[in-house]
Design a protein around this motif. Sequence first.
Motif, PDB file in Angstrom:
ATOM      1  N   THR A   1       0.841  -1.213   0.020  1.00  0.00           N
ATOM      2  CA  THR A   1      -0.236   0.063  -0.046  1.00  0.00           C
ATOM      3  C   THR A   1       0.841   1.156   0.083  1.00  0.00           C
ATOM      4  O   THR A   1       0.386   2.374  -0.208  1.00  0.00           O
ATOM      5  CB  THR A   1      -0.743   0.177   1.280  1.00  0.00           C
ATOM      6  OG1 THR A   1      -0.269  -0.191   2.312  1.00  0.00           O
ATOM      7  CG2 THR A   1      -1.813  -1.299   1.218  1.00  0.00           C
ATOM      8  N   GLY A   2       2.097   1.255   0.208  1.00  0.00           N
ATOM      9  CA  GLY A   2       3.042   2.384   0.086  1.00  0.00           C
ATOM     10  C   GLY A   2       3.247   3.103  -1.277  1.00  0.00           C
ATOM     11  O   GLY A   2       2.857   2.429  -2.290  1.00  0.00           O
ATOM     12  N   ALA A   3       3.960   3.837  -1.292  1.00  0.00           N
ATOM     13  CA  ALA A   3       4.540   4.606  -2.542  1.00  0.00           C
ATOM     14  C   ALA A   3       5.465   3.961  -2.981  1.00  0.00           C
ATOM     15  O   ALA A   3       5.957   4.216  -4.138  1.00  0.00           O
ATOM     16  CB  ALA A   3       4.815   6.261  -2.142  1.00  0.00           C
ATOM     17  N   VAL A   4       6.309   3.302  -2.443  1.00  0.00           N
ATOM     18  CA  VAL A   4       7.401   2.338  -2.747  1.00  0.00           C
ATOM     19  C   VAL A   4       7.278   1.608  -4.067  1.00  0.00           C
ATOM     20  O   VAL A   4       7.841   1.783  -5.044  1.00  0.00           O
ATOM     21  CB  VAL A   4       8.180   1.712  -1.836  1.00  0.00           C
ATOM     22  CG1 VAL A   4       9.192   0.898  -2.042  1.00  0.00           C
ATOM     23  CG2 VAL A   4       8.789   2.671  -0.536  1.00  0.00           C
ATOM     24  N   ILE A   5       6.287   0.840  -3.594  1.00  0.00           N
ATOM     25  CA  ILE A   5       5.771  -0.080  -4.944  1.00  0.00           C
ATOM     26  C   ILE A   5       5.471   0.383  -6.020  1.00  0.00           C
ATOM     27  O   ILE A   5       5.379   0.058  -7.268  1.00  0.00           O
ATOM     28  CB  ILE A   5       4.765  -1.076  -4.365  1.00  0.00           C
ATOM     29  CG1 ILE A   5       4.355  -2.075  -5.287  1.00  0.00           C
ATOM     30  CG2 ILE A   5       3.420  -0.443  -3.981  1.00  0.00           C
ATOM     31  CD1 ILE A   5       5.489  -3.138  -5.604  1.00  0.00           C
TER      32      ILE A   5
ATOM     33  N   LEU B   1      15.134 -12.196  -9.646  1.00  0.00           N
ATOM     34  CA  LEU B   1      15.556 -11.176  -9.150  1.00  0.00           C
ATOM     35  C   LEU B   1      14.790 -10.489  -7.962  1.00  0.00           C
ATOM     36  O   LEU B   1      13.510 -10.492  -8.136  1.00  0.00           O
ATOM     37  CB  LEU B   1      16.052  -9.615  -9.807  1.00  0.00           C
ATOM     38  CG  LEU B   1      16.837  -8.693  -9.092  1.00  0.00           C
ATOM     39  CD1 LEU B   1      18.248  -8.885  -8.850  1.00  0.00           C
ATOM     40  CD2 LEU B   1      16.823  -7.444 -10.285  1.00  0.00           C
ATOM     41  N   ILE B   2      15.418 -10.361  -6.685  1.00  0.00           N
ATOM     42  CA  ILE B   2      14.592  -9.875  -5.474  1.00  0.00           C
ATOM     43  C   ILE B   2      14.890  -8.310  -5.255  1.00  0.00           C
ATOM     44  O   ILE B   2      16.179  -8.119  -5.008  1.00  0.00           O
ATOM     45  CB  ILE B   2      14.713 -10.772  -4.396  1.00  0.00           C
ATOM     46  CG1 ILE B   2      14.187 -12.230  -4.743  1.00  0.00           C
ATOM     47  CG2 ILE B   2      13.880 -10.259  -2.992  1.00  0.00           C
ATOM     48  CD1 ILE B   2      14.553 -13.328  -3.513  1.00  0.00           C
ATOM     49  N   ILE B   3      13.894  -7.547  -4.885  1.00  0.00           N
ATOM     50  CA  ILE B   3      13.979  -6.314  -4.332  1.00  0.00           C
ATOM     51  C   ILE B   3      13.687  -6.232  -2.958  1.00  0.00           C
ATOM     52  O   ILE B   3      12.198  -6.333  -3.137  1.00  0.00           O
ATOM     53  CB  ILE B   3      13.602  -5.183  -5.367  1.00  0.00           C
ATOM     54  CG1 ILE B   3      14.262  -5.261  -6.890  1.00  0.00           C
ATOM     55  CG2 ILE B   3      13.986  -3.845  -4.833  1.00  0.00           C
ATOM     56  CD1 ILE B   3      13.895  -4.279  -7.666  1.00  0.00           C
ATOM     57  N   VAL B   4      14.219  -5.587  -1.928  1.00  0.00           N
ATOM     58  CA  VAL B   4      13.625  -5.482  -0.519  1.00  0.00           C
ATOM     59  C   VAL B   4      13.646  -4.086  -0.646  1.00  0.00           C
ATOM     60  O   VAL B   4      14.746  -3.453  -0.569  1.00  0.00           O
ATOM     61  CB  VAL B   4      14.421  -6.167   0.552  1.00  0.00           C
ATOM     62  CG1 VAL B   4      13.765  -6.055   2.067  1.00  0.00           C
ATOM     63  CG2 VAL B   4      14.422  -7.693   0.131  1.00  0.00           C
ATOM     64  N   ALA B   5      12.480  -3.401  -0.705  1.00  0.00           N
ATOM     65  CA  ALA B   5      12.506  -1.838  -0.542  1.00  0.00           C
ATOM     66  C   ALA B   5      11.453  -1.335   0.563  1.00  0.00           C
ATOM     67  O   ALA B   5      10.592  -2.097   1.072  1.00  0.00           O
ATOM     68  CB  ALA B   5      11.794  -1.600  -1.892  1.00  0.00           C
ATOM     69  N   ARG B   6      11.955  -0.139   0.968  1.00  0.00           N
ATOM     70  CA  ARG B   6      11.213   0.570   2.018  1.00  0.00           C
ATOM     71  C   ARG B   6      11.714   2.076   1.839  1.00  0.00           C
ATOM     72  O   ARG B   6      12.701   2.346   1.489  1.00  0.00           O
ATOM     73  CB  ARG B   6      11.279   0.131   3.477  1.00  0.00           C
ATOM     74  CG  ARG B   6      10.513   0.768   4.262  1.00  0.00           C
ATOM     75  CD  ARG B   6      11.231   0.824   5.895  1.00  0.00           C
ATOM     76  NE  ARG B   6      10.274   1.330   6.868  1.00  0.00           N
ATOM     77  CZ  ARG B   6       9.976   2.614   6.946  1.00  0.00           C
ATOM     78  NH1 ARG B   6      10.617   3.473   6.467  1.00  0.00           N
ATOM     79  NH2 ARG B   6       9.220   3.105   7.929  1.00  0.00           N
ATOM     80  N   GLY B   7      10.617   3.109   2.039  1.00  0.00           N
ATOM     81  CA  GLY B   7      10.882   4.274   2.031  1.00  0.00           C
ATOM     82  C   GLY B   7      11.718   5.002   3.226  1.00  0.00           C
ATOM     83  O   GLY B   7      12.191   3.979   4.125  1.00  0.00           O
ATOM     84  N   GLY B   8      12.106   6.176   3.179  1.00  0.00           N
ATOM     85  CA  GLY B   8      13.144   6.642   4.396  1.00  0.00           C
ATOM     86  C   GLY B   8      12.429   6.688   5.777  1.00  0.00           C
ATOM     87  O   GLY B   8      11.348   6.454   5.978  1.00  0.00           O
ATOM     88  N   GLY B   9      13.029   6.945   6.789  1.00  0.00           N
ATOM     89  CA  GLY B   9      12.477   6.963   8.157  1.00  0.00           C
ATOM     90  C   GLY B   9      13.741   7.056   8.855  1.00  0.00           C
ATOM     91  O   GLY B   9      14.802   7.144   8.622  1.00  0.00           O
ATOM     92  N   SER B  10      13.274   7.163  10.359  1.00  0.00           N
ATOM     93  CA  SER B  10      14.363   7.119  11.285  1.00  0.00           C
ATOM     94  C   SER B  10      15.115   5.807  11.514  1.00  0.00           C
ATOM     95  O   SER B  10      14.666   4.968  11.023  1.00  0.00           O
ATOM     96  CB  SER B  10      13.751   7.693  12.692  1.00  0.00           C
ATOM     97  OG  SER B  10      12.810   6.699  13.064  1.00  0.00           O
TER      98      SER B  10
END
Length: 539
Positions: free
Chosen positions: A156-160, A212-221
């Motif tokens: 549900t995030g903007a990353v995908i 190929l696998i991509i492990v992704a997440r947006g920025g954060g602390s």
Amino acid sequence: MSRLDESPTASNVAEYSVSEISGALKRTVEDAFGHVRVRGEVSGYRGPHSSGHAYFCLKDDRARIDAVIWRTSFARLAFKPEEGLEVIATGKLTTYPGSSKYQIVIETIEPAGAGALMALLNERKRKLEAEGLFLPERKQRLPYLPRVIGIVTSPTGAVIRDIHHRIADRFPVRLIVWPVRVQGETSGDEVARGIEGFNALEPDGAIPRPDLIIVARGGGSLEDLWGFNDEAVVRAAAASTIPLISAVGHETDWTLIDHAADRRAPTPTGAAEIAVPVRAELLANLAGLHARQAGAISRRLEQERKSVAATARALPSPDMLLALPRRRLDEATTALGQCLRVAISEKRRHYGDVASRLSPSRLDSLVRDKRADLRHHETRAGHALQTRLHGMRQRFERTAAGLQPYRIAVASEAARLRLDTLGERLSVAQAQATEVRRQRIAAAWRMADSLNPLRVLERGYAIIRGDDDQPIIRAAGLTPGMAFTVQFAGNERRPAVATGDGDRDAGPATATVSVTAPAKPGPRRRAAKKLAEGQGSLF
């Protein structure tokens, strides 16, 4: 503080506007906490903003507080804040009415030691690095054109969406999303299970196995990204047989999965750019290579054509090549005619010499000489043959006379040996034939003994015999008052008389057999005696 007009139905409690409440809280906080010293860990620091101000948080294991350093104060700081560093900040507490938050406006800052999270992170990093999970030789090469890409991220995030749009713009391929939580207590386990799940897929299964696998997440602390520092995630990334790209946070964010991954991307969008090339660029490169290939082929053909033309100019003409062979052929033709004429002349002379020696008179003389020689040789051969035969006959007669007694003795001995051998063979054959006949007689006797009616009597049967000692096998053979003999086992016989009524013409009548007193067995009849004697003669 202005007072709002009260409606006729309202209570006597004073009403305030939002701005009045926010202002009152701001003054209360600033008056109660003029100057404070706060100890905590720097979190979410990304450097100064474009305006020159710096925004971050101070936290401990139970709470956090927003912090801000204004541009003028930031320029005078002797020590600049760093992510994860535990510091002691001096400043004023205030509120931010726009978002109903309180914050500390820092005037001075000094280090107080590395934060607990950073210390734990560094310790975990040293442990995994000692196990060899971060070694460069463990890194796998990324596929140039993957057909299927697996993405482990929040659906549900903007990353995908960023990754999907970027890959669609560059080189559209099939994307498979493994939905996980990218923040919270369970995020580490879910990301690890996502990586392991993609590796467990069969290549030809219903769900294709990613290349190929991509492990992704947006920025954060740091605490937001803490799930990607989980040991299970790092081990799953290191054990993945599918090449893996880590795209967690922004370019300044570093997590432990970045060290274990085969490739680190500064952002999720950067991971999409690393994963696939630009299709338009590939087509342009292919078109350029095709044009270069066509030009190279044309230039090579032109060079070869010029080379062939130059070589052809250096070659002599066909007439020049055939001139010398033609001359040699003409000279050979002339010499051949001369040689033939000389050879014919030589052969004619030789034939003339031979013909002169072949006159009829000379031939008759030669024939007479040969005939005389043949008659002489015939006479000598006949005489030598008679002499040879006479000598051989005499020698044979002498040899025969000397060997006559020996031949007789040898013949006699051989006949004796043959007779002995035949005698032994005859004895063996006779013994074998006798044994065979004995076995056949024994088998016949056993068969005859099994058919002996006297054996049946031993099983409880009896034989009824008439006056003529013949067995009576049917009830019709008995008439009332008829005397007969009952033979039991052991050749024991008892006389008996048939009693009762009966009519022979009407059919068999019932008869009562009355056995009288025992009688001594009489002598066997002659037929039985002959049978016994005959049976005994078999042995």
